[in-house]
Design an enzyme around this catalytic site. Sequence first.
Site, PDB file in Angstrom:
ATOM      1  N   HIS A 155     -10.612   0.138   2.394  1.00 51.83           N
ATOM      2  CA  HIS A 155      -9.416  -0.357   3.071  1.00 51.83           C
ATOM      3  C   HIS A 155      -9.742  -1.404   4.124  1.00 51.83           C
ATOM      4  O   HIS A 155     -10.886  -1.572   4.537  1.00 51.83           O
ATOM      5  CB  HIS A 155      -8.612   0.791   3.679  1.00 51.83           C
ATOM      6  N   TRP A 166       5.002   5.609 -15.312  1.00 52.64           N
ATOM      7  CA  TRP A 166       4.805   5.094 -13.958  1.00 52.64           C
ATOM      8  C   TRP A 166       4.768   6.245 -12.966  1.00 52.64           C
ATOM      9  O   TRP A 166       5.090   7.379 -13.294  1.00 52.64           O
ATOM     10  CB  TRP A 166       5.838   4.030 -13.582  1.00 52.64           C
ATOM     11  N   ASN A 167       4.285   5.926 -11.757  1.00 51.75           N
ATOM     12  CA  ASN A 167       4.067   6.943 -10.742  1.00 51.75           C
ATOM     13  C   ASN A 167       4.537   6.472  -9.376  1.00 51.75           C
ATOM     14  O   ASN A 167       4.608   5.266  -9.106  1.00 51.75           O
ATOM     15  CB  ASN A 167       2.562   7.252 -10.613  1.00 51.75           C
ATOM     16  N   HIS A 201     -14.317  -0.583  16.297  1.00 51.48           N
ATOM     17  CA  HIS A 201     -12.864  -0.730  16.315  1.00 51.48           C
ATOM     18  C   HIS A 201     -12.409  -1.440  17.586  1.00 51.48           C
ATOM     19  O   HIS A 201     -11.595  -2.373  17.546  1.00 51.48           O
ATOM     20  CB  HIS A 201     -12.195   0.642  16.218  1.00 51.48           C
ATOM     21  N   ASP A 223      -8.876  -3.016   7.880  1.00 49.36           N
ATOM     22  CA  ASP A 223      -8.370  -2.742   9.232  1.00 49.36           C
ATOM     23  C   ASP A 223      -7.854  -4.038   9.845  1.00 49.36           C
ATOM     24  O   ASP A 223      -8.611  -5.012   9.980  1.00 49.36           O
ATOM     25  CB  ASP A 223      -9.478  -2.213  10.139  1.00 49.36           C
ATOM     26  N   HIS A 255      -4.422  -2.127  14.465  1.00 47.66           N
ATOM     27  CA  HIS A 255      -4.862  -0.749  14.237  1.00 47.66           C
ATOM     28  C   HIS A 255      -5.403  -0.094  15.504  1.00 47.66           C
ATOM     29  O   HIS A 255      -5.331   1.123  15.647  1.00 47.66           O
ATOM     30  CB  HIS A 255      -5.928  -0.752  13.141  1.00 47.66           C
TER      31      HIS A 255
END
Length: 257
Positions: A73, A61-62, A207, A75, A79
């Site tokens: 991703h 695992w990490n 945005h 938004d 944001h």
Amino acid sequence: MPVLAELIAALADGSVEVVDLTAPLSESTPILRLPEPFANTVPFALEEISRYDDRGPAWYWNDIRTGEHVGTHFDAPVHWVTGRDGEDVSQVRPGRLVAPAVVLDASAHAAADDDFLLQIDHVREWEKRHGPLPEGGWLLYRTGWDARAGDQDTFLNADENGPHTPGISAECARWLAEETPILGLGVETVGTDAGAAHGFEPPFPCHSYFLGAGKYGLTQLRNVDALPVRGAVLVATPLPIVGGSGSPARVLALVER
């Protein structure tokens, strides 16, 4: 047959295909770079905890280190300053994460002009040919820019004047956000705005207008060219980060074949 049983059967026999619109997330994933004095996000990093060794003999695992707006991703309204009183990513209703999607293909324009901007007339012409934008759905803006995603410099395409990537004009961004029924905008570029949008009025209008209107953004999509112009169902799965302005996301499309 119940609706969900029909869907499961369609997935099993291939009459409904699941198309992955997500870019792989790694240390080489391109990220937005802002000029000084603005702060920048960290790139994605994977830090090993154990891998079948003395630190953990039977498991691997990490830890991960990443910004909210790295790779493909989502938004959320909070944001942007215009949406500062709006939803954070954990507050987005689950029903809004599964929605119809249409594809507006401007890849020929973007191939001829790195700084191409979508205008209201382009969208109205698209509607004449393909019907109205979907109520409570996504507008996926195809530019072919995902072909550059394997290299940060080519993807950001910046020179001494700043980045050169296709986007949407300020007038069109406002119209889409405030006068059409879509719930969000999806793009193949590093952000929902054009590379030159820092010089627009207002700066970064996608945005500003979309998030200010309580709508959403999806960025760094891939395989949009595999979708029909209309008829796909988009499934966006950001992490429900409490107080988060966004999140890396797995974005899938269900397409009837």
